[in-house]
Design an enzyme around this catalytic site. Sequence first.
Site, PDB file in Angstrom:
ATOM      1  N   SER A  52       0.839  -1.197   0.000  1.00 51.59           N
ATOM      2  CA  SER A  52       0.000   0.000   0.000  1.00 51.59           C
ATOM      3  C   SER A  52       0.875   1.249   0.000  1.00 51.59           C
ATOM      4  O   SER A  52       1.940   1.269   0.634  1.00 51.59           O
ATOM      5  CB  SER A  52      -0.895   0.029   1.242  1.00 51.59           C
ATOM      6  OG  SER A  52      -1.551   1.285   1.339  1.00 51.59           O
ATOM      7  N   TYR A 110      -2.269  -1.513  10.177  1.00 52.89           N
ATOM      8  CA  TYR A 110      -2.363  -1.943   8.765  1.00 52.89           C
ATOM      9  C   TYR A 110      -1.110  -1.532   8.003  1.00 52.89           C
ATOM     10  O   TYR A 110      -0.521  -2.321   7.259  1.00 52.89           O
ATOM     11  CB  TYR A 110      -3.612  -1.318   8.148  1.00 52.89           C
ATOM     12  CG  TYR A 110      -3.703  -1.413   6.646  1.00 52.89           C
ATOM     13  CD1 TYR A 110      -4.162  -2.570   6.027  1.00 52.89           C
ATOM     14  CD2 TYR A 110      -3.359  -0.324   5.834  1.00 52.89           C
ATOM     15  CE1 TYR A 110      -4.256  -2.651   4.648  1.00 52.89           C
ATOM     16  CE2 TYR A 110      -3.460  -0.398   4.453  1.00 52.89           C
ATOM     17  CZ  TYR A 110      -3.898  -1.561   3.861  1.00 52.89           C
ATOM     18  OH  TYR A 110      -3.991  -1.639   2.485  1.00 52.89           O
TER      19      TYR A 110
HETATM   20  P1  NAP Z   1     -11.262  -5.825  -0.623  1.00 56.76           P
HETATM   21  O1  NAP Z   1     -12.183  -5.281  -1.653  1.00 56.76           O
HETATM   22  O2  NAP Z   1     -11.542  -5.537   0.813  1.00 56.76           O
HETATM   23  O3  NAP Z   1     -11.136  -7.419  -0.827  1.00 56.76           O
HETATM   24  C1  NAP Z   1     -10.379  -8.156   0.063  1.00 56.76           C
HETATM   25  C2  NAP Z   1     -10.231  -9.567  -0.439  1.00 56.76           C
HETATM   26  O4  NAP Z   1      -9.476 -10.283   0.545  1.00 56.76           O
HETATM   27  C3  NAP Z   1     -11.555 -10.269  -0.618  1.00 56.76           C
HETATM   28  O5  NAP Z   1     -11.479 -11.111  -1.727  1.00 56.76           O
HETATM   29  C4  NAP Z   1     -11.686 -11.086   0.660  1.00 56.76           C
HETATM   30  O6  NAP Z   1     -12.378 -12.317   0.479  1.00 56.76           O
HETATM   31  C5  NAP Z   1     -10.235 -11.395   0.981  1.00 56.76           C
HETATM   32  N1  NAP Z   1     -10.081 -11.607   2.414  1.00 56.76           N
HETATM   33  C6  NAP Z   1     -10.378 -10.723   3.407  1.00 56.76           C
HETATM   34  N2  NAP Z   1     -10.174 -11.313   4.600  1.00 56.76           N
HETATM   35  C7  NAP Z   1      -9.740 -12.574   4.348  1.00 56.76           C
HETATM   36  C8  NAP Z   1      -9.388 -13.663   5.164  1.00 56.76           C
HETATM   37  N3  NAP Z   1      -9.421 -13.618   6.500  1.00 56.76           N
HETATM   38  N4  NAP Z   1      -9.021 -14.817   4.556  1.00 56.76           N
HETATM   39  C9  NAP Z   1      -8.984 -14.891   3.231  1.00 56.76           C
HETATM   40  N5  NAP Z   1      -9.306 -13.902   2.398  1.00 56.76           N
HETATM   41  C10 NAP Z   1      -9.698 -12.753   2.949  1.00 56.76           C
HETATM   42  O7  NAP Z   1      -9.750  -5.354  -0.878  1.00 56.76           O
HETATM   43  P2  NAP Z   1      -9.166  -4.327  -1.967  1.00 56.76           P
HETATM   44  O8  NAP Z   1      -9.532  -2.955  -1.570  1.00 56.76           O
HETATM   45  O9  NAP Z   1      -9.467  -4.826  -3.338  1.00 56.76           O
HETATM   46  O10 NAP Z   1      -7.605  -4.491  -1.657  1.00 56.76           O
HETATM   47  C11 NAP Z   1      -6.826  -5.498  -2.258  1.00 56.76           C
HETATM   48  C12 NAP Z   1      -5.387  -5.318  -1.838  1.00 56.76           C
HETATM   49  O11 NAP Z   1      -4.931  -4.009  -2.173  1.00 56.76           O
HETATM   50  C13 NAP Z   1      -5.158  -5.457  -0.327  1.00 56.76           C
HETATM   51  O12 NAP Z   1      -3.895  -6.038  -0.091  1.00 56.76           O
HETATM   52  C14 NAP Z   1      -5.158  -4.014   0.152  1.00 56.76           C
HETATM   53  O13 NAP Z   1      -4.451  -3.855   1.361  1.00 56.76           O
HETATM   54  C15 NAP Z   1      -4.463  -3.355  -1.016  1.00 56.76           C
HETATM   55  N6  NAP Z   1      -4.753  -1.911  -1.132  1.00 56.76           N
HETATM   56  C16 NAP Z   1      -6.012  -1.486  -1.424  1.00 56.76           C
HETATM   57  C17 NAP Z   1      -6.254  -0.113  -1.550  1.00 56.76           C
HETATM   58  C18 NAP Z   1      -7.614   0.421  -1.910  1.00 56.76           C
HETATM   59  O14 NAP Z   1      -7.769   1.663  -1.899  1.00 56.76           O
HETATM   60  N7  NAP Z   1      -8.589  -0.404  -2.248  1.00 56.76           N
HETATM   61  C19 NAP Z   1      -5.205   0.795  -1.359  1.00 56.76           C
HETATM   62  C20 NAP Z   1      -3.935   0.328  -1.054  1.00 56.76           C
HETATM   63  C21 NAP Z   1      -3.722  -1.043  -0.953  1.00 56.76           C
HETATM   64  P3  NAP Z   1     -13.926 -12.539   0.941  1.00 56.76           P
HETATM   65  O15 NAP Z   1     -14.658 -11.277   0.628  1.00 56.76           O
HETATM   66  O16 NAP Z   1     -14.339 -13.714   0.123  1.00 56.76           O
HETATM   67  O17 NAP Z   1     -13.873 -12.847   2.415  1.00 56.76           O
END
Ligand code: NAP
Length: 260
Positions: free
Chosen positions: A148, A161
């Site tokens: 991130s 985080y």
């Molecule tokens: P998201 O929409 O919250 O999706 C999270 C994913 O992780 C879902 O598929 C969820 O599966 C899975 N997950 C959550 N808890 C879990 C657990 N205990 N065991 C297994 N799987 C689990 O996330 P996102 O926003 O797309 O982010 C994806 C990545 O990018 C992450 O590493 C996040 O830190 C990083 N990131 C995101 C942003 C942003 O602005 N979105 C910014 C910087 C970095 P289920 O729903 O099936 O449980």
Amino acid sequence: MAGLTGRTALVTGASRGIGRAIARRLAADGALVAVHYGSDRDAALAVVAEIGQAGGRAFAVGADLGADDGVDTLFAALAVDLRERVGELRLDIVVNNAAIGGRAGAIDTATPAEFDRVFAVNVRAPFFIVQRALPLLPEGGRIVNISSADTRIAISSELAYTMTKGALNAMGRTLANAVGVRGITVNTVAPGVTDTGKLGWLQGGPELLAATNAATALDRVGRPEDIADVVAFLASDDARWVTGHLLDASGGMFLGPRMP
Ligand code: NAP
């Protein structure tokens, strides 16, 4: 593009958001993709169906990566599916994307339980997924960890985080040096604010969105596909000479004030 034809890929947390976009893109490039989910099997199956409709190949695997046996569960399921679909237990691409706690971990409110949980999912699981994947990765294998931009930008409400993502950044460099002799690359992608439809605060009003845009050189928030395209490059043969790299994919968040 079909540069990944014949390759297999695991994308954790691919049931929605950025992981879903990565799975779709790697499948469009020809890979057979394991669409991992934590709890939402229906969403993962929908991603598998979308990929199939677009002419790609994918299957769903579920495992709670916060559970002590989460990685065992994941690899047990993977073994069955990979043997059935490719006749051998081989993984070419591993994308550690699943994570929790984007708004978790302020120093005054975080609890030990919350701290342990966010480290279990965001750090322990990727570490042991890589440990289990390494024997399956051939020369030319690819590991991509999703970090991130928070590790560059100080956001106090996201301290724990951010610490987990800092651990991934450190893992990327050290691991790259350890596995490079096998021709395996390890890289880290650091997204900025990316609209996955789940970031409630982004829907908190036009002022907030405008402020976020204004803090970003390219003047908008990211889309999941912006990140997926970067991961696809790092997974491709074109990235064969890139390893141990931390790639900021934030559209230039908080680069500095825009001078008139
Ligand atoms: P998201 O929409 O919250 O999706 C999270 C994913 O992780 C879902 O598929 C969820 O599966 C899975 N997950 C959550 N808890 C879990 C657990 N205990 N065991 C297994 N799987 C689990 O996330 P996102 O926003 O797309 O982010 C994806 C990545 O990018 C992450 O590493 C996040 O830190 C990083 N990131 C995101 C942003 C942003 O602005 N979105 C910014 C910087 C970095 P289920 O729903 O099936 O449980």
